[in-house]
Design an enzyme around this catalytic site. Structure first.
Site, PDB file in Angstrom:
ATOM      1  N   SER A 136     -10.316  -0.230   3.410  1.00  0.00           N
ATOM      2  CA  SER A 136      -9.565  -0.438   4.656  1.00  0.00           C
ATOM      3  C   SER A 136      -9.060   0.909   5.163  1.00  0.00           C
ATOM      4  CB  SER A 136      -8.361  -1.335   4.410  1.00  0.00           C
ATOM      5  OG  SER A 136      -8.776  -2.560   3.857  1.00  0.00           O
ATOM      6  N   ARG A 146       0.841  -1.221   0.000  1.00  0.00           N
ATOM      7  CA  ARG A 146       0.000   0.000   0.000  1.00  0.00           C
ATOM      8  C   ARG A 146       0.871   1.264   0.000  1.00  0.00           C
ATOM      9  NH1 ARG A 146      -3.036  -3.579  -0.727  1.00  0.00           N
ATOM     10  NH2 ARG A 146      -5.201  -3.726  -0.063  1.00  0.00           N
ATOM     11  N   GLU A 156      -4.354   3.926   6.232  1.00  0.00           N
ATOM     12  CA  GLU A 156      -4.029   3.657   4.827  1.00  0.00           C
ATOM     13  C   GLU A 156      -4.303   4.864   3.930  1.00  0.00           C
ATOM     14  OE1 GLU A 156      -6.310   1.453   1.742  1.00  0.00           O
ATOM     15  OE2 GLU A 156      -5.185  -0.251   2.495  1.00  0.00           O
TER      16      GLU A 156
END
Ligand code: EPU
Length: 346
Positions: free
Chosen positions: A246, A172, A342
């Protein structure tokens, strides 16, 4: 750098960004410019007022949390276009504009007979946002299907092409969240879809589908359908419930740290990584702290997946941050693990 005055510059003032971010958080952009080409971007850079102003690049708004009004010029990237660039013996090379909708492009590649992106179906956002956080799902990460991308430097207006090494993809993560953050704009992305196609079916929920259907050799369209069904069953649709997928990354810890944690919580969901470190399921940690379905103000934790924070209707970015901090504190208090968000927090 001078550019032809043919591309009109659409400058919009005092724009509410609520409909332009997947969390549906209110934020006011004093200046917003829609950019549909490299030349259009260069016109912004050459512009007397806009050129020197700090800029925020907005794609589909699927990975951003507005906690205040952005004090900069918002660039809404709307570069469109999709095409097969090349068919090689070992791969199809496909190109798409940064403003294209990610899921539409995935579906289109399959319709054209170029499989490879099916595990990444239904991820919200645009093509240009995909490399920024190296999107990943069900055993495939973007970097495994990546050929190159084009960027425009926000200071010089120069275009450049970056290959996979230059993008520094991580979990990520990429150079666009690090040294190039706020410095360049992705305008086009090229994908390498390997031949012959091999399905990626190692993810537990896909294995479950194979058993349930008795189909041990699904084609790419079937994997696509399975991934869509799995996501729809446990992730909220941002068109209906504001969310950015997320909210935290899955934390990566050392084997020693993990041994300690497993000692105390043998049930903990964890995956051994090739380099010997261990990835823990942040959703499990948050769930174990009792957060699933809970709310603070109008920001909540999704009932079916504790890693997803949702806007229960009219939430502010401040409420989302308060909830996120409370979750971080309780996970740290119980497991000694710091969860890292995130999405990009503005
Ligand atoms: N779990 C719980 N309780 C929860 C949520 C999860 O116990 O409330 C457990 C699950 O049972 C499972 C484990 O935690 O054993 C992992 O959950 P899941 O398979 O749903 O995946 P994830 O680790 O939560 C990651 C990605 C998702 C991606 C899925 C599938 C991150 C931060 N998230 O989620 O990506 O779709 O795997 O590959 O890596 C996103 O980035 O926005 C995103 C949705």
């Amino acid at each position: 750098m001078q550019t032809p005055a043919t591309t009109p510059l659409h400058i919009e003032r005092n724009v509410n960004l609520r409909t332009m971010n997947a969390f549906a958080l209110p934020a006011l952009a004093t200046t917003l410019v829609r950019v549909d080409s490299d030349a259009g971007l260069r016109r912004v850079i050459d512009h007397a007022e806009l050129g020197r102003a700090p800029k925020l690049v907005l794609g589909g708004g699927s990975n951003i949390v507005f906690t205040r009004d952005p004090k900069c010029v918002v660039l809404k990237i709307e570069v469109m276009g999709r095409r097969l660039l090349q068919e090689r013996a070992d791969a199809w090379i496909v190109e798409a504009g940064a403003g294209e909708n990610w899921h539409d492009v995935v579906a289109w590649t399959l319709q054209q007979g170029w499989p490879g992106l099916e595990n990444l179906a239904l991820i919200p956002g645009t093509v240009g946002a995909a490399p920024v956080q190296n999107i990943g799902a069900y055993g495939v990460e973007l970097r495994e299907r990546f050929e190159s991308l084009d960027v425009v430097d926000l200071i010089t207006g120069r275009s450049a092409t970056l290959d996979v090494d230059a993008c520094h993809f991580g979990y990520r993560d990429s150079v666009f969240k690090q040294s190039l953050a706020g410095k360049s704009v992705i305008t086009r992305v090229r994908f390498r879809l390997p031949k012959p196609w091999q399905p990626v079916l190692g993810y537990l929920e896909l294995e479950r589908r194979m058993q349930e259907t008795g189909n041990a050799q699904p084609d790419a369209q079937t994997v696509f359908d399975w991934v869509c069904a799995i996501r729809r069953a446990k992730l909220p649709d941002p068109a209906l419930i504001g969310n950015v997928g997320s909210f935290f990354k899955n934390p990566i810890v050392s084997t020693e740290q993990c041994r300690d944690i497993i000692g105390r919580d043998p049930e903990i969901v964890h995956y051994l990584l090739p380099d010997g470190t261990v990835k823990l399921a942040a959703g499990w940690l948050i769930d174990a702290c009792g957060w699933k379905g809970k709310s603070i103000g109008r920001a909540g934790v999704y009932e079916k997946q504790a890693l997803v924070l949702v806007n229960r209707g009219g939430a502010s970015g401040a409420e989302v941050l308060t909830l996120a901090r409370a979750i971080q504190e309780s996970v740290y208090g119980r497991f000694g693990i710091r969860l890292e968000p995130e999405p990009i927090i503005v």
